[in-house]
Structure formats: C-alpha cells, structure tokens
Design an enzyme around this catalytic site. Structure first.
Site, PDB file in Angstrom:
ATOM      1  N   GLY A 215       0.842  -1.192   0.000  1.00 26.78           N
ATOM      2  CA  GLY A 215       0.000   0.000   0.000  1.00 26.78           C
ATOM      3  C   GLY A 215       0.871   1.233   0.000  1.00 26.78           C
ATOM      4  O   GLY A 215       2.080   1.164   0.135  1.00 26.78           O
ATOM      5  N   CYS A 216       0.252   2.362  -0.185  1.00 23.71           N
ATOM      6  CA  CYS A 216       0.993   3.607  -0.131  1.00 23.71           C
ATOM      7  C   CYS A 216       0.686   4.241   1.212  1.00 23.71           C
ATOM      8  O   CYS A 216      -0.329   3.958   1.805  1.00 23.71           O
ATOM      9  CB  CYS A 216       0.550   4.515  -1.239  1.00 23.71           C
TER      10      CYS A 216
END
Lengths: 105, 409
Positions: A103-104
C-alpha cells in the site's frame, strides 16, 4: 497463523488472509479461496488477471496496482471490478496466492 | 569541469541546489537547475486558502529568491531526458548535457483521469485544493454557499500529503461552525482506503476525530466517475454518493516528461532505490521528493529528510564510494484539526505513526496523535521556517532518520 486444507493441500495464510508461500498455489486452490471471498466461479478472464498478477509478483516482488494491472494486462478497470468486486488489487492478490500489494502511505 | 543538472526547482530541487552548492568546489562543478515556473508555491498553505486564513499572496514568492547566485537557472519546460546520452532538451531550444542528474520534477493532479470531473463543473461545483487556482476558487464559492452536502474525496492513492484531505474535513467542520452554518452542512469523507488513514493506529485515532466532529465516513470507495449534472460520485462497483459540492483530490501523477522519456512507472513516478535514492535503472541519476515511486509519503518533510541523505550520497558517488542506505522513509506531519488545534505524526517505512511525545529543542515537546494548541502553532510557524530555513538548505534541529524516543507502543 491459520493453516487451512484447500484442494488437498495444507496451506498457511497470514492474519490478513494472504498465502504465505505463493508456490503452493494452483488453479484448484484459487477456486477454493475465491469461493471463500465471495466469487463462486472463476472463468477464463479471472485467470488472465490471476496469472498476470503472479507473473508481476515473480518479476517485481510485489503485486501490481490496479493502474499497472489495467495498463499492462489490457483488461479495462470496469471489467476488473466486475470480475473482482470491491477492491480488485487486494482480492485478486488473495486469490492469486501472492502477498497483499504494497500500500501507499 | 563537471556538470550537475537538477530538474525541478520546487521544495526538493531547491533544497538540493542550496545544499550541494554549499559543498561542491565552484572551480570543479557547474550546477544548473531547470523549472518551467518562476513562482515558488508554499503548498502546505493551499489548505488554508478556502477558509480565508491565507490568501494567494501568502503562499507565493519568486523561485529566484531561494536559489544561490552561483547556480545557473533555466526557466523553461523540459522536452526530453535522454539518460543514456546524458542529455536534457528544453523547450527553449537548449540542450544540456550532464555528468550527474537529480530528478525533482514532483507530481501534480489529473482530474481528466476521472470521467466527468474536468468539464464545465470544474471549479464551479467540483473543486481541488491542490492548486492555487482550485483553492482560491473554492474560497470564493464558500463565501456565498448556503450549505448542503459537502463531499471530500481522494480518488486514488498515492496522493501528495495523504493527511491533507482529512485536515480539509476538520477545518471545514470548524469553519462552518464559526460561520453559524454547521447545521446546514453535511460533511462526508469518502476514501478508497479501508479507514480514515493508511496505518491502523492513526486510522483509528483519526476515525474517532471524524465521529466526534460529526463527519460521515465512507471507506473502500473506488471512485470511477462523476456525474456533474446529477451531482453524483460513482464508484467502479456502481455505488453512488450525492453531493452539492465535491472537493476532490484527483489522481496524482509524476511529470509528463518522465513518461515521454520512458523513465517512469504507470503513474510516471521514477523507480528509485528505497534507501539510497539512486534511480534504479541509471547509475548517475538520483531522484527525490514527489517524483519517486517510493512507498514513503509525498510531502515536504520527506523531501527535506531525503535531501540530507542525498547530499551525503552525492558526495559519495562522485568520490567513487558505496552509497549510504540512510533513507528510512521518515515523514513528520502536523495535522490541523480545527478550532486552533492540531496533531503531529512522525513515522517511517517500518514504524507506523504512534502516540507519545515528540521532542524538539527550542519548540517542543509536541504531542503525537493527540490534539494540542502547540501543534497548531507549530504548523502555523512552519511557513516561516519553510521560507527562511528549509528551502535555503539550513540545518534544522531534526534528524533525517526517525527516532523512537518519546513514542509509546
């Protein structure tokens, strides 16, 4: 960590439900995971996505984002959401037996 | 004479020009920095413009003021980077060659990536606040708005400053309360993430804030299109959310020149080594700030920590030494929570934002993940620090690597 018997194999999952070892995967395992996450049947288009994701993971060490998936696999975003409703990147990664996409922050 | 070329004179590029100009021998090195825009924007200030706290003039200054006089400055667009030939073509006809390249071309918003977003309704009923134009248009709209459904929606990750849309929601709650209109405004925060924020502890805390402030949260909403006539936000799964005014954070992508030059990923971010900041595919190219594909936040604080590491690594590279794997993904962000208060989060690649105290000589301690007035003052003071110290590459009393001191698990 939960170990489940799927398609005659003992498969270890992490706490978020992703397979620990992607090498244990086969199409029968994929079908059983899919059923557990609400996709009763996998068709050819599903497998196009799953195989692409596994290839991307083996090459890059991480599953692709939805953008990379649509750009490189040629499957339009709309169809991707029809195949894997509610978050295709995560759901398809689970069924493809690869870790959760990074994920970011 | 060796040539260093820096592409982009935003926060990251400006810091690198100042830091490297201070340490490289002028007789051995020619430094050139390129940017198409002569104006420097204090981007953290955009958040405050819609609520009349800042105006346009509070967030802009000429870029030239922040670049050292010994550095060549080219105000021109970049047509093409040819990393194999070590050349860069500008849109004013010039061709620059380099020995080392630093890419700091940043990222920007792309409303045209979402169907229905960028038509006639853009800056009429659909606004961004990531550009000075969007933020000032929204300030003008809010002045006479009678109330209704305010929907705030980051379209997809990654975005620059991932806490900004939450701060916008908190400030909107405060501002409409001040205006005596809060009972006429529904605030709805719609996010593609599973919760208010990306990391579990901060997500819970910030989710509680949304509850307490009566801000409705819809999570895991993957925006597919906007119907600007019916005023609906529509997900790829076909779910619909009504709005009267939509405040969007559109798709963020790296510069188009990165795509033209074949140097980027699917969103034009440059593949970068996680800990050294060297471009993955090129030996003499470094990348920092919003232009990288790293899983760190896209934020000025991150660019600042990266600039410290990159200065060291640049000096090592030209000396033929192995690079220092010093960048740990450190980010440090004040989160404005409204009513003159704020929170602070401090985290890196491996350690999520935790509660506790953040020590800072002279100003702190600040409370982490907890509201306080001093955090708000920290945020407001930061504009001065940014213009006077940070951009000019001055030493700040904060280490590039994250420290666990004061944090509580």
């Amino acid at each position: 960590m939960p170990v489940l018997e799927l398609a005659g194999k003992n498969i270890t999952f992490n706490d978020e439900g992703f397979m620990e070892d992607h090498k244990q995967w086969d199409e029968a395992v994929a079908r059983e995971i899919a059923a557990k996450v609400g996709i009763p049947e996998l068709n050819e288009r599903h497998f196009t996505v799953l195989n692409y994701m596994r290839k991307a993971y083996e090459e890059n060490g991480t599953g692709p984002s939805i953008r990379a998936l649509t750009k490189q696999s040629g499957i339009p975003t709309k169809e991707l959401y029809e195949l894997f409703p509610k978050g295709p990147a995560k759901k398809a990664a689970r069924i493809a037996g690869i870790p959760k996409p990074q994920g970011c922050i | 004479m060796k040539r260093l070329l820096i592409l982009g004179a935003g926060t990251a590029g400006t810091m690198m020009a100042n830091k490297l100009h201070a340490v490289l021998e002028p007789k051995d090195w020619e430094i050139t920095i390129v940017d198409e825009d002569e104006t420097h924007y204090y981007q953290p200030g955009f958040l405050f413009i819609p609520f009349g706290i800042y105006q346009k003039r509070d967030v802009i200054k000429p870029k030239r003021n922040f670049l050292p006089s010994g550095v060549n400055v080219e105000f021109a667009g970049i047509d093409l980077i040819e990393p194999d030939a070590q050349k860069v073509s500008l849109n004013n006809g010039k061709k620059l060659s380099y020995d080392y390249l630093i890419v700091a071309t940043g990222c920007g918003i792309h409303p045209e990536e979402t169907e229905g977003m960028s038509g006639d309704a853009w800056h009429e009923t659909i606004f961004d606040f990531y550009t000075v134009e969007g933020a000032t248009a929204l300030a003008r709209f809010f002045k006479t708005w009678e109330g209704g459904n305010l929907v705030i929606n980051p379209v997809e990750m990654p975005i620059k400053c991932p806490v900004a849309p939450l701060e916008f929601a908190f400030l909107a709650d405060w501002w409409f309360t001040e205006q005596g209109k809060r009972d006429k405004v529904e605030i709805h925060y719609v996010t593609p993430l599973p919760g208010a924020f990306t990391k579990p502890i901060a997500s819970d805390k910030l989710g509680d804030f949304l509850d307490r402030k009566n801000i409705h949260l819809t999570s895991e909403f993957a925006t597919g299109s906007v119907d600007p006539d019916k005023k609906k936000l529509i997900s790829w799964d076909g779910d619909e959310i009504d709005y009267d005014v939509l405040v969007t954070v559109p798709t963020n992508a790296g510069s188009a020149v990165i795509e033209r030059s074949g140097m980027g990923d699917e969103l034009n971010f440059v593949p970068t080594e996680k800990h050294t900041l060297k471009a993955k595919n090129y030996e003499n190219v470094f990348v920092l700030g919003d232009a990288t594909n790293l899983p760190s936040s896209k934020a000025g604080s991150v660019a600042h920590f990266q600039a410290d590491i990159l200065t060291e690594n640049f000096l090592r590279a030209i000396d033929g030494l192995p690079l220092h794997e010093g960048f740990d993904g450190h980010a440090n962000c004040f989160i404005e929570s409204g009513f003159g208060k704020g929170l602070l989060i401090d985290f890196n690649y491996d350690v999520e934002p935790l509660p506790g105290k953040f020590p800072l000589p002279g100003a702190g301690p600040f409370s982490l993940l907890e509201e306080s007035k001093i955090n708000h003052y920290g945020k407001m003071m930061f504009r001065w620090v940014y213009w006077h110290l940070l951009l000019r590459g001055a030493e700040l009393p904060i280490e590039p690597q994250m420290n666990l001191y004061g944090k509580v698990r």
